[in-house]
Design a protein around this motif. Structure first.
Motif, PDB file in Angstrom:
ATOM      1  N   ILE A 166       0.840  -1.204   0.000  1.00 25.92           N
ATOM      2  CA  ILE A 166       0.000   0.000   0.000  1.00 25.92           C
ATOM      3  C   ILE A 166       0.876   1.256   0.000  1.00 25.92           C
ATOM      4  N   LEU A 167       1.960   1.229   0.769  1.00 23.45           N
ATOM      5  CA  LEU A 167       2.837   2.393   0.840  1.00 23.45           C
ATOM      6  C   LEU A 167       3.710   2.537  -0.403  1.00 23.45           C
ATOM      7  N   GLU A 168       4.001   1.427  -1.065  1.00 23.75           N
ATOM      8  CA  GLU A 168       4.858   1.493  -2.246  1.00 23.75           C
ATOM      9  C   GLU A 168       4.072   1.763  -3.523  1.00 23.75           C
ATOM     10  N   PHE A 169       2.779   1.512  -3.500  1.00 25.95           N
ATOM     11  CA  PHE A 169       1.991   1.614  -4.727  1.00 25.95           C
ATOM     12  C   PHE A 169       1.962   3.018  -5.339  1.00 25.95           C
ATOM     13  N   PRO A 170       1.938   4.128  -4.539  1.00 32.01           N
ATOM     14  CA  PRO A 170       1.841   5.437  -5.192  1.00 32.01           C
ATOM     15  C   PRO A 170       2.970   5.742  -6.158  1.00 32.01           C
ATOM     16  N   VAL A 171       4.138   5.125  -5.998  1.00 29.97           N
ATOM     17  CA  VAL A 171       5.219   5.415  -6.941  1.00 29.97           C
ATOM     18  C   VAL A 171       4.924   4.827  -8.312  1.00 29.97           C
ATOM     19  N   LEU A 172       3.924   3.945  -8.415  1.00 37.27           N
ATOM     20  CA  LEU A 172       3.501   3.489  -9.739  1.00 37.27           C
ATOM     21  C   LEU A 172       3.051   4.677 -10.577  1.00 37.27           C
ATOM     22  N   PHE A 173       2.540   5.730  -9.896  1.00 40.19           N
ATOM     23  CA  PHE A 173       2.155   6.954 -10.585  1.00 40.19           C
ATOM     24  C   PHE A 173       3.386   7.672 -11.126  1.00 40.19           C
ATOM     25  N   LEU A 174       4.550   7.382 -10.554  1.00 41.71           N
ATOM     26  CA  LEU A 174       5.794   7.959 -11.029  1.00 41.71           C
ATOM     27  C   LEU A 174       6.458   7.061 -12.057  1.00 41.71           C
ATOM     28  N   GLY A 175       5.922   5.861 -12.217  1.00 41.38           N
ATOM     29  CA  GLY A 175       6.372   4.988 -13.272  1.00 41.38           C
ATOM     30  C   GLY A 175       7.706   4.327 -13.060  1.00 41.38           C
ATOM     31  N   ALA A 176       7.968   3.827 -11.874  1.00 39.90           N
ATOM     32  CA  ALA A 176       9.229   3.121 -11.639  1.00 39.90           C
ATOM     33  C   ALA A 176       9.051   2.130 -10.500  1.00 39.90           C
ATOM     34  N   LYS A 177       9.985   1.186 -10.402  1.00 37.27           N
ATOM     35  CA  LYS A 177       9.975   0.246  -9.289  1.00 37.27           C
ATOM     36  C   LYS A 177      10.301   0.985  -7.996  1.00 37.27           C
ATOM     37  N   PRO A 178       9.676   0.594  -6.878  1.00 34.87           N
ATOM     38  CA  PRO A 178      10.007   1.227  -5.597  1.00 34.87           C
ATOM     39  C   PRO A 178      11.498   1.143  -5.273  1.00 34.87           C
ATOM     40  N   GLN A 179      12.137   0.055  -5.725  1.00 32.56           N
ATOM     41  CA  GLN A 179      13.570  -0.115  -5.455  1.00 32.56           C
ATOM     42  C   GLN A 179      14.430   0.859  -6.255  1.00 32.56           C
ATOM     43  N   LEU A 218       8.342   9.000 -18.896  1.00 29.20           N
ATOM     44  CA  LEU A 218       9.606   8.453 -18.418  1.00 29.20           C
ATOM     45  C   LEU A 218       9.526   8.156 -16.934  1.00 29.20           C
ATOM     46  N   ALA A 219      10.155   7.061 -16.534  1.00 28.11           N
ATOM     47  CA  ALA A 219      10.198   6.707 -15.113  1.00 28.11           C
ATOM     48  C   ALA A 219      10.986   7.762 -14.337  1.00 28.11           C
ATOM     49  N   ASN A 220      10.544   8.054 -13.120  1.00 26.62           N
ATOM     50  CA  ASN A 220      11.252   9.016 -12.272  1.00 26.62           C
ATOM     51  C   ASN A 220      12.324   8.310 -11.451  1.00 26.62           C
ATOM     52  N   THR A 221      13.329   7.810 -12.140  1.00 21.96           N
ATOM     53  CA  THR A 221      14.489   7.271 -11.450  1.00 21.96           C
ATOM     54  C   THR A 221      15.435   8.421 -11.122  1.00 21.96           C
ATOM     55  N   LEU A 222      16.444   8.160 -10.295  1.00 20.84           N
ATOM     56  CA  LEU A 222      17.386   9.212  -9.911  1.00 20.84           C
ATOM     57  C   LEU A 222      18.067   9.806 -11.139  1.00 20.84           C
TER      58      LEU A 222
END
Length: 493
Positions: free
Chosen positions: A182-195, A432-436
């Protein structure tokens, strides 16, 4: 009066149009498709109305800020309702968690499921709020031209959050797998793996738990049409069925925009269309980036979408439903690490007519389903049918509700459709994924480095994917243009 031609009519393009018109430019918007709104198009069949794209209204403050810039309010253009619960997460048969619209109730639910997690969640939520405030105040409205944009006292204190990832940040204190997802799912909106997503981006959890989930009556198309109405009040001219075929240049300036049927003179050109596609409209030596560049970038997922009409009301499920009844991490691998069609995907089910009865005939239901998949995948009707059957089976397994017998009709939309309708690079749905290494200055530039009056806005440039960031992107590019053209300062390039 200087002429601005804007390519596309998605949210970033509409925002750009409004801001440029406010600055007393003559603005013309050219839309490839038959209706305005870009990916927020409306599909209407036999009295059933479907949002074709965005369906999750988060960060209401960004929408309010946009309209406030013009002395207006959201309520002047469309009606908002806060959803309670915001959404339901389904983990298995009769096993689900509803996310309340009240933060204290969310904390209590976490504590009930994992004793001791409540205090950690409270601290996590406080941190995410601080990060949200910093991001909105100091970061996302910058043009991505200098690393100095990222450096201030507040961000320096949080440098470690750019070195950690979301998954580490979440799992340090929350051990229950359901709560972690549940806490990791919002980053799906940023389009990248939580890791792979910097921990600082937990500000999306404030967008979720702190600001809540809302619904604009009429769906996201109503939001787009509200922005169109504002733009028309400001004098913007709109043309549909105008697919752009060429950006004509002379002496390192864009002079004209050609469509299949017309030619439009321009002093400034802003593209809210797909960035990579826009560059195909230029000569090879006028492009910012090569084809190889786009192939190397990490894209957020594409998707298989289904628009379904049901002949009865759907019980048990909520307006928004996330089906996490399978391996979250394996699905991420199937998108990013070893791209292939997922065997057991997570999926999203939306029944917006539970909130908005005007979307379908009385007693019926509108369904929207989304399966995230990798870009560049094989795509055909047989594959779509397979995933639709999978969705129907999983809903029945987890809720006991058989929806197959209630389907009046369905339409699907896939990777190839994203390419065909939106000229979407590699068929991406979210940018594009929001990676570093794809953040801020490391994202594609908002200005063309060789054509001095050509600019880009939208989900492939700053600040990133999502509807609120698209509104921000429209403001970012116009602020930059006005700074460049009115004050005649040297280029940042």
């Amino acid at each position: 009066m200087n002429k601005v031609v804007i390519i596309g009519s998605g949210f970033s393009a509409l925002a750009s149009a409004c801001y440029m018109a406010k600055a007393n430019y003559s603005v013309t918007v050219l839309e490839k498709n038959e209706q305005l709104g870009g990916r927020a198009s409306l599909l209407e069949i036999d009295g059933f109305k479907f949002d074709m794209g965005p369906s999750w209204y988060w960060m209401p403050d960004i929408f309010e800020k946009f309209f406030d810039d013009f002395g207006k309010k959201v309520s002047d253009y469309y009606e908002l309702k806060k959803l309670s619960p915001g959404y339901r997460v389904v983990f298995g048969k009769d096993d689900f968690i509803d996310i309340s619209d009240e933060p204290e109730e969310i904390i209590a639910k976490f504590e009930e499921i994992e004793p001791g997690s409540g205090k950690h969640l409270r601290k996590f939520m406080a941190d995410s709020r601080e990060n949200y405030e910093i991001a909105m105040k100091d970061l996302v409205y910058n043009p991505g031209k200098s690393l100095l944009e990222l450096i201030n006292i507040d961000t320096a204190k949080r440098l470690h959050l750019f070195m950690q990832n979301i998954s580490q940040n979440v799992r340090r204190n929350i051990k229950n797998p359901k709560l972690q997802s549940i806490l990791e799912f919002p980053v799906l909106f940023l389009g990248a793996k939580p890791q792979n997503t910097p921990a600082f981006y937990n500000f999306m959890n404030h967008a979720d738990f702190g600001l809540g989930t809302w619904y604009p009556k009429g769906g996201f198309n109503a939001v787009a049409l509200g922005m169109v109405a504002l733009a028309k009040e400001l004098g913007v001219k709109f043309y549909v069925d105008q697919e752009v075929t060429k950006i004509e240049t002379q002496d390192a300036e864009a002079k004209r925009v050609h469509t299949k049927t017309d030619v439009f003179e321009a002093d400034i050109v802003i593209s809210g269309a797909d960035y990579a596609h826009t560059e195909k409209l230029l000569a090879p030596d006028e492009k910012n980036y090569s084809t190889e560049y786009w192939q190397k970038k990490i894209f957020a997922p594409s998707a298989f979408l289904f628009y379904v009409a049901f002949d009865r009301k759907v019980p048990i499920l909520q307006h928004h439903n996330l089906f996490f009844d399978t391996d979250f991490e394996q699905h991420a691998v199937d998108i990013y690490d070893e791209p292939k069609l997922p065997k057991k995907p997570l999926f999203y089910a939306n029944f917006s007519s539970k909130t908005d009865a005007d979307l379908c005939p009385e007693g019926k239901e509108v369904g929207f389903f989304l399966v995230p998949v990798a870009v560049d995948l094989e795509d055909n009707e047989e594959i779509h049918d397979h995933y639709f059957e999978l969705i129907m089976s999983r809903i029945e397994e987890n809720t006991g509700v058989n929806l197959r017998e209630s389907v009046l009709f369905k339409k699907s939309f896939g990777v190839q459709d994203f390419k065909d309708r939106y000229n979407s690079c590699r068929g991406n749905a979210y940018g594009l994924a929001n990676t570093l290494l794809q953040t801020s200055i490391l994202r594609p530039s908002i200005s063309n480095k060789k054509i001095k009056n050509l600019y880009y806005t939208g989900q492939l440039t700053v600040p990133g994917p999502g509807v609120p960031p698209a509104l921000i992107s429209g403001k970012v590019v116009t602020d930059y243009i006005l700074h460049q053209h009115k004050h005649k300062v040297p280029s940042y390039e």
